[in-house]
Scaffold this motif. Structure first.
Motif, mmCIF file in Angstrom:
data_model
loop_
_atom_site.group_PDB
_atom_site.id
_atom_site.type_symbol
_atom_site.label_atom_id
_atom_site.label_comp_id
_atom_site.label_asym_id
_atom_site.label_seq_id
_atom_site.Cartn_x
_atom_site.Cartn_y
_atom_site.Cartn_z
ATOM 1 N N ARG A 195 -43.524 21.853 -3.472
ATOM 2 C CA ARG A 195 -44.180 22.826 -2.222
ATOM 3 C C ARG A 195 -44.938 23.584 -2.855
ATOM 4 N NH1 ARG A 195 -39.491 20.501 -0.440
ATOM 5 N NH2 ARG A 195 -39.229 20.809 1.808
ATOM 6 N N LEU A 203 -42.099 12.078 4.198
ATOM 7 C CA LEU A 203 -42.513 13.374 4.106
ATOM 8 C C LEU A 203 -41.534 14.476 4.574
ATOM 9 C CD1 LEU A 203 -46.329 12.984 5.152
ATOM 10 C CD2 LEU A 203 -45.557 13.465 2.872
ATOM 11 N N PRO A 204 -41.743 15.506 3.953
ATOM 12 C CA PRO A 204 -40.725 16.717 4.522
ATOM 13 C C PRO A 204 -40.940 16.795 5.899
ATOM 14 C CG PRO A 204 -41.451 17.247 2.351
ATOM 15 C CD PRO A 204 -42.154 15.976 2.755
ATOM 16 N N PRO A 252 -41.092 9.366 -4.015
ATOM 17 C CA PRO A 252 -41.423 10.970 -4.154
ATOM 18 C C PRO A 252 -40.349 11.717 -4.390
ATOM 19 C CG PRO A 252 -41.587 10.267 -1.686
ATOM 20 C CD PRO A 252 -41.237 9.074 -2.347
ATOM 21 N N VAL A 253 -40.490 12.965 -5.136
ATOM 22 C CA VAL A 253 -39.575 13.925 -5.076
ATOM 23 C C VAL A 253 -39.995 15.172 -4.415
ATOM 24 C CG1 VAL A 253 -38.034 15.479 -6.634
ATOM 25 C CG2 VAL A 253 -38.457 12.835 -7.130
ATOM 26 N N PHE A 254 -39.551 15.392 -3.123
ATOM 27 C CA PHE A 254 -39.967 16.715 -2.675
ATOM 28 C C PHE A 254 -39.269 17.965 -2.939
ATOM 29 C CE2 PHE A 254 -41.694 13.522 0.132
ATOM 30 C CZ PHE A 254 -42.832 13.350 -0.185
ATOM 31 N N ASP A 255 -39.665 18.812 -4.000
ATOM 32 C CA ASP A 255 -38.921 19.805 -4.463
ATOM 33 C C ASP A 255 -39.697 21.130 -4.299
ATOM 34 O OD1 ASP A 255 -40.498 19.164 -6.693
ATOM 35 O OD2 ASP A 255 -39.181 19.020 -8.012
ATOM 36 N N ALA A 256 -39.002 22.167 -5.102
ATOM 37 C CA ALA A 256 -39.916 23.406 -4.900
ATOM 38 C C ALA A 256 -41.216 23.483 -5.695
ATOM 39 C CB ALA A 256 -38.849 24.406 -5.937
ATOM 40 N N GLY A 257 -41.537 22.691 -6.794
ATOM 41 C CA GLY A 257 -42.665 22.410 -7.500
ATOM 42 C C GLY A 257 -43.529 22.036 -6.559
#
Lengths: 483, 483
Positions: free
Chosen positions: A128, A195-196, A121-126
């Motif tokens: 969030r 996960l964050p 995954p890519v946990f970025d601002a989008g």
């Protein structure tokens, strides 16, 4: 504490027991039902005048939910079979982000270990922003439940869409008895920790708002407990299955959902299924049948199943012309690119087997990627061998339904990574889902198994598949809230 | 027991301390060295007249190895710096299958959790032919070691290419003291168990042929021990770090390899590196520098690093025009499609940042995907911030070299999934490698850190990076064989 309502038993689930869609000529079509699990819960709710809270899943449902007083469909004249259903008209963007963007992507992928970690995954601002929608979606459920529940009521929260509800609800209504059940697997800490950090903690503490947290398999409940130990530094007792958190002791429970045998048998003998059966019999003749039925879902491992069948035909040539693999892979999540690509891979694998082995009078594979439910039930009735090889699966109800429906005492080739492997054990032929060769050999063993042994195993499988039908499964969890 | 040789200390590694290739005008080019680890082992071997056993990696090396008596290069006139090197002329197909097909694909992917489980791995009949080559390749090493080792000699087997050697060797020579060291991480049981059952057991029992099994991090040694418990049902003592197996007690050890500071400093100040430095200084001016240096390897997480830098520029606009991200991503495994695609993704991410933020007098990213070693050392000297964010990494030597070389007391933004995170701890800014937003915030914190704090942290980082230089690291393992 919020003002309380009058319901002593509530179910919360993303999907309701009633669905509303646009039928022919723009007429509204209302359907009830869908599966033994729903029936099991509905009957328990109906006994005590309970309430089912669900989300509106499409525009029609949103319109209906807005029209109905506080979303209570029956009060707006919808036929809910006597059950009180409150449908929540979440705004479409919040719903889509929570349902597609988080529940069916992030959480589903984490719990089934589906991420391709070099790229996703890519946990970025989008991302969030999607997560914030998931929080709102859960909050909407929690608020509705808080308003409807009578003092001391039992609230049964279903699945990974609603991981945050137990805590959000408890914060408003500490008097309630709350249970949550996860129908997926649970990831080991190494994967859950992708996960964050704050989100991992939010999901765990969300569930720990419940009194009782249920899973299909001890493997999943233990993974959950290990995550609580790792990410919350909570006091975990693996043997007792409990977590101390926030001054409370939360219990986990293992409730392996069985199938409602009579209900599925009735469906498999209706007119459409009989027609499907007649058709399949004509095509297959007296050849042996290896059946599988799945959503075309990344975790279901349909491609490797086809590759295993190809190895069977390559290295056990005695089966050429003698067996047909009937594979129903009905469409799923076709709005997600990975799922469309996966469907293409399934079709390609099927075609390659046809090209390598097909003859004028033998189609080695009958692959159906359309949505043919009666046909799939017919395929299960015909199965000599049932192939269920997910890379990971919370339980797998097809493995149970197939055993109930088989008219040939089917042998089951089963992934050890499915929850049902706990119940079936060595009565199935357990395989490593990544090991195509082992799966091919298990198919050979299943096809070659003496009838007497097959029948003995099948009887025990049948007893395991039906040990805990949905109504009992639900009752167990209600009882667990009393202790 | 096989007849014994005369060497009291032997190293076995896929790659030798000498490489032979085709130079200009078809002349043979012989090179020694390559990195502090090799120098460290070479000096220990040279002290006692030891032997290094390695594979011939290309046609030139195979020809040389065949020409030399029993593969001993020095006896055929090659300049090995006085060290005895025995190069094994494996046939090219066996070598390619073992090295590319198993070691760098299956084992690397398993240990770094890189598989996309819906689609890969596929363990079929073709894969089993690759595995058979890996067994032969290991066997060739074991046979050579068995023939060369003196009674009671110490044999130091290196890395994941040679997982089966310890047992294969012990079966011939029970008198030897055998150590194995894994430079990669070790997968938790859930992932390690993706391997075919027999293969998972073969790898574990292969390593358990050693007396001492070494790792860079306690996390990896514990994962190994948990795998032994799960797949061998061996008697594991996690606290003591031991396994009882086959009547022997095997010890694990944690030896976090440090960097050889003087050697890397010397290289970073040679003529080529100085030229690279001058060039970079001219382009960058007095802007702040975020540096990274990696092979373009799926586990190194270069794309998410670039995405984090993009978020930094988006949400912390004060850094626009004030910082340059110097990213050296040199080519790696370009014969594997996933790696070529990954390089393309890296370039695409770099271009997107240029397009979004670049101005006439500011290039926000200097991305170099060529093989410019002196330039990469210069980038490390210039670093204000060092970014090391692998999804998973056995140790990560760049994190150490960067700290040694930085002329600005660099701050380190470090993935918690790298082995070196055990040593650096909170002196680095630890991040979840999947969390782009957290990484962007850590870059901001690193750029904003007061000079005094940065220097304090950097001093402790430097001390950690150089705590166990290669020669000491090797000595520790030799000593471990005495106890």
């Amino acid at each position: 504490m919020a003002a309380s309502g009058s319901r002593s038993l509530l179910v919360a689930a993303n999907r309701g027991p009633v669905s509303i869609s646009a039928g022919a000529a723009g007429r509204e079509e209302v359907r009830r039902g869908g599966g033994g699990l729903v029936s099991g819960m509905v009957s328990a709710l109906s006994e005590v005048g309970g309430l089912w809270v669900c989300a509106a899943l499409n525009d029609r449902e949103r319109a209906a939910a807005r029209r109905a007083p506080d979303g209570h469909l029956a009060e707006a004249g919808y036929d809910t079979g006597g059950l009180d259903v409150r449908m929540l008209p979440l705004d479409p963007s919040t719903f889509a982000r929570a349902y597609n963007g988080i529940a069916n992507s992030t959480i589903w992928f984490i719990q089934h270990l589906l991420y391709d970690s070099a790229n996703t995954p890519v946990f970025d601002a989008g991302w969030r922003r999607l997560w914030a929608a998931y929080e709102r979606y859960n909050r909407t459920f929690a608020d509705a439940l808080a308003a409807e529940a009578a003092p001391g009521a039992k609230v049964m929260v279903q699945d990974y869409h609603l991981n945050l509800v137990p805590r959000q609800l408890r914060e408003q209504r500490d008097d309630l008895h709350i249970a949550h059940f996860t129908h997926t697997p649970w990831a080991p800490p190494e994967q859950f920790g992708m996960l964050p950090t704050a989100v991992a903690r939010e999901i765990l503490t969300g569930l720990l708002g419940a009194d009782h947290v249920g899973f299909h398999s001890r493997r999943w409940s233990e993974a959950f407990l290990r995550c609580c130990g790792r990410f919350l530094d909570a006091d975990v007792d693996l043997a007792a299955g409990t977590v101390r958190w926030d001054g409370r002791t939360v219990r986990t429970g293992v409730h392996p959902l069985g199938t409602a045998a009579d209900e599925i048998r009735a469906k498999a003998h209706d007119e459409d299924a009989e027609a499907g059966l007649a058709h399949l019999r004509e095509v297959i003749g007296d050849r042996k049948v290896i059946s599988r039925v799945d959503r075309t879902e990344l975790s279901k491992n349909i491609v490797r199943g086809l590759l295993a069948y190809r190895e069977l035909l390559r290295f056990r040539p005695e089966w050429r012309g003698q067996v047909v693999h009937v594979a129903y892979a009905y469409p799923s999540r076709t709005d997600i690119p990975e799922y469309r690509e996966y469907t293409a891979s399934v079709q390609r694998a099927g075609r390659e087997i046809e090209q390598e082995f097909g003859t004028d009078d033998w189609d080695p594979v009958l692959l159906d990627v359309a949505n043919d439910y009666p046909g799939s039930l017919a395929a299960l009735r015909l199965a000599d061998v049932l192939l269920v090889n997910p890379v990971r699966d919370g339980m797998n109800l097809v493995a149970e339904e197939g055993v109930v429906l088989s008219e040939h005492d089917c042998a089951v080739v089963l992934s050890r990574e499915a929850g049902i492997a706990d119940q079936y054990g060595q009565d199935a032929l357990l395989v490593n889902p990544y090991d195509v060769t082992e799966t091919a050999e298990a198919l050979h063993a299943a096809l070659s198994m003496p009838a007497a042994e097959r029948q003995e195993r099948w009887k025990r499988l049948l007893s395991a598949a039906t040990a805990l039908p949905p109504a009992d499964w639900f009752r167990q969890q209600l009882d667990a809230l009393d202790t």
